[in-house]
Design an enzyme around this catalytic site. Structure first.
Site, PDB file in Angstrom:
ATOM      1  N   HIS A 122       8.943  -9.399  -2.488  1.00 46.98           N
ATOM      2  CA  HIS A 122       7.767 -10.078  -3.018  1.00 46.98           C
ATOM      3  C   HIS A 122       6.490  -9.257  -2.795  1.00 46.98           C
ATOM      4  O   HIS A 122       5.463  -9.543  -3.410  1.00 46.98           O
ATOM      5  CB  HIS A 122       7.625 -11.453  -2.380  1.00 46.98           C
ATOM      6  CG  HIS A 122       8.800 -12.336  -2.661  1.00 46.98           C
ATOM      7  ND1 HIS A 122       9.817 -12.526  -1.768  1.00 46.98           N
ATOM      8  CD2 HIS A 122       9.126 -13.046  -3.752  1.00 46.98           C
ATOM      9  CE1 HIS A 122      10.717 -13.338  -2.296  1.00 46.98           C
ATOM     10  NE2 HIS A 122      10.315 -13.665  -3.501  1.00 46.98           N
ATOM     11  N   HIS A 168       7.871 -18.236 -13.733  1.00 52.77           N
ATOM     12  CA  HIS A 168       8.372 -17.222 -12.818  1.00 52.77           C
ATOM     13  C   HIS A 168       9.844 -17.453 -12.513  1.00 52.77           C
ATOM     14  O   HIS A 168      10.681 -16.557 -12.637  1.00 52.77           O
ATOM     15  CB  HIS A 168       7.556 -17.245 -11.521  1.00 52.77           C
ATOM     16  CG  HIS A 168       8.091 -16.337 -10.449  1.00 52.77           C
ATOM     17  ND1 HIS A 168       7.423 -15.212 -10.018  1.00 52.77           N
ATOM     18  CD2 HIS A 168       9.215 -16.393  -9.713  1.00 52.77           C
ATOM     19  CE1 HIS A 168       8.132 -14.619  -9.074  1.00 52.77           C
ATOM     20  NE2 HIS A 168       9.225 -15.323  -8.865  1.00 52.77           N
ATOM     21  N   GLU A 169      10.165 -18.657 -12.068  1.00 48.64           N
ATOM     22  CA  GLU A 169      11.519 -18.929 -11.623  1.00 48.64           C
ATOM     23  C   GLU A 169      12.533 -18.819 -12.745  1.00 48.64           C
ATOM     24  O   GLU A 169      13.600 -18.232 -12.584  1.00 48.64           O
ATOM     25  CB  GLU A 169      11.587 -20.316 -10.974  1.00 48.64           C
ATOM     26  CG  GLU A 169      10.806 -20.444  -9.687  1.00 48.64           C
ATOM     27  CD  GLU A 169      11.263 -19.480  -8.603  1.00 48.64           C
ATOM     28  OE1 GLU A 169      12.326 -18.854  -8.749  1.00 48.64           O
ATOM     29  OE2 GLU A 169      10.542 -19.335  -7.604  1.00 48.64           O
TER      30      GLU A 169
END
Length: 526
Positions: free
Chosen positions: A428, A340-341
């Site tokens: 988010h 993800h990051e």
């Protein structure tokens, strides 16, 4: 994810919490001279283009991504994509700003020092204020020099300053806010956090990845946790500090970690493996050679701070950083966190999706989508792949994941489908619309068990959606991101971009194109 463990990345950094085939996406493929292209597009003599990326299809079709300047000043929101046929003729363009980018005036009324002071004051005014799930800013530690730009990301283009204001958040996450202020009035036009959080062959045993093989480097006297086959990626320990380059991991027997958090190498195994899996996923799935597509590997930092319950990607250091979690015993080094990051870095080097509004939701969803892709690509026994985000790190303390792709609202906050207020949600949670779309496109609607996990995905219009498979869905999303999306793409624009991508890949009248349209309609993006 959410910046607390929501994961994100925009202009500089990001975190976990809060038929046609691409032949390449690097600058190795020659693009027309920017000056000639600017002339061909009918841009004014004061506008110049800067090549950011080039994608060349198997049939010779080219997709050229440009940044823009006006009178020598960077234009924020001026990016555009030119689509050419194999002969060089322009087929179409996609622009972040459709009209002229000329500001009414090029003479600022405020000095750079005054603009920097306005930006700093705006950030200082938020110290101690909690916004959504974002940990409150606790200090402002420095303000950079204000630079003149043209602001074209929203409203009428105007002369502005951009300033970086550094600080620290309550949970120990560094803050680097890019503040854009009007050069005439000092009005804050935009403030984006640039640090987005989520919340030789050796062997290793990680906390989450289990027993894995690692490519390491033998110096002649010791082994380093450095992978020269993947752009020189390496992992360091910050030794519970909140900054610095850290200490490179070395070992005498090339056996790393024991699977326990109490062994400092175990989290390093997770991080190094996660970086390798992410590299391989992008390389073997899309032909992308590293995060920037330049063959350079990022590095990873573990054991950041104390009791830091988060992880984040930062473009400024081109690195991944992981905290050790509650009581320094629950590192956030899970594989989908890594994927993800680091995918925030890919977004920053392709579409550059703004980290606010619907574009911010798409930015976060892109990291969830590709983080999930990394997990399925690795297919580890210790971390069986699924459509859950952050399911192993147990941030909620009750065994539940951070997010659910089949029905995002199961987390209590994310949106299952589009509505006019989605853009005002934390990125988010607005990401839920695209996450839900991706799940439906991959697997379809209704109840089913996949890889041992039960899902039940609804549709907003009561339709039944048949998926095209995760592999095809990933190809559609990557091509849309790398070829058609711009910094200001919203959900309607994402629908258009993915339909173009599906037509390129599988044909305009294909079942895949029809499935893309049906999946968007099922989340109320029509």
């Amino acid at each position: 994810m959410k910046r607390k463990l929501a994961l994100g990345a925009v202009l500089s950094a990001s975190a976990l919490l809060a038929g046609a085939v691409q032949a390449g996406a690097g600058l190795a493929h020659a693009a027309p001279a920017p000056t000639a292209m600017a002339h061909a597009l009918g841009l004014s003599g004061q506008e110049h283009l800067i090549v950011k990326d080039t994608v060349v299809d198997a049939d010779g079709t080219r997709h050229l991504r440009y940044e823009r300047t006006f009178a020598g000043l960077p234009v924020l929101g001026g990016d555009l994509i030119v689509h050419q046929d194999a002969g060089g003729a322009i087929r179409s363009t996609d622009r972040a700003h459709a009209g002229s980018v000329a500001p009414a005036s090029l003479s600022p009324k405020l000095t750079a020092a005054q603009a920097a002071a306005r930006a700093s004051a705006a950030v200082r005014a938020t110290v101690g204020v909690t916004e959504g799930d974002e940990p409150a800013l606790t200090s402002v530690d420095g303000t950079g020099t204000a630079q003149l730009v043209v602001w074209a990301a929203s409203g009428a283009p105007r002369l502005a300053y951009r300033t970086t204001v550094e600080g620290m958040r309550a949970d120990g996450t560094p803050s680097s806010q890019l503040v854009v202020t009007d050069a005439a009035t000092g009005e804050v036009l935009s403030a984006h956090e640039q640090v987005q959080t989520s919340n030789a062959t050796g062997s290793g045993k990680g906390v989450f990845v289990g027993s894995v093989t690692l490519t390491t480097n033998w110096t002649g006297s010791t082994y380093e946790l450095r992978d020269n086959t993947r752009g020189g990626q390496y992992t360091v320990s910050l030794n519970n500090k909140q900054g610095g380059q850290g200490t490179l991991y070395t070992d005498t027997d090339n056996v790393w970690g024991n699977g326990l958090a109490s062994n400092g190498q175990s989290a390093a195994v997770d991080a190094q493996y996660g970086a390798a899996a992410t590299w391989d996923f992008y390389k073997n799935t899309f032909g992308r050679n590293g995060i920037r597509n330049d063959g350079v590997g990022a590095y990873s930092r573990v054991h950041y701070g104390r009791n830091y319950v988060n992880a984040f990607w930062s473009d400024s250091c081109f690195c991944m950083t992981y905290g050790d979690g509650a009581s320094n015993t629950h590192p956030l080094t899970a594989l989908d966190v890594s994927g993800h990051e680091m995918s925030h870095g890919v977004t920053a080097n392709t579409a550059g999706l703004n980290y606010s509004g619907e574009s911010g939701g798409l930015n976060e969803a892109t990291s969830d989508i590709f983080g999930t892709g990394v997990e399925w690509y690795a297919n580890l026994a210790a971390d069986a792949p699924d459509y859950l985000i952050g399911e192993l790190i147990d941030i909620n303390g009750n065994g539940t994941p951070l997010r659910y792709m089949d029905k995002p609202s199961k987390d209590g906050r994310s949106a299952d489908s589009w509505s006019s207020g989605v853009g005002s949600l934390d990125v988010h949670y607005s990401s839920g619309v695209a996450n839900h779309f991706f799940y439906l496109l991959s697997e379809g609607s209704g109840a089913k068990t996949i890889n041992g996990v039960s899902y039940n995905s609804p549709t907003s219009n009561g339709s039944t959606v048949t998926g095209i498979g995760r592999d095809k869905a990933l190809q559609v999303w990557y091509r849309a991101l790398s070829v058609y999306m711009t910094s200001s793409t919203d959900y309607a624009g994402a629908r258009t971009a993915t339909l173009k991508a599906a037509a390129d890949l599988y044909g305009a009248g294909s079942a895949e194109s029809a499935a893309v349209a049906a999946a968007w309609s099922a989340v109320n993006v029509n």
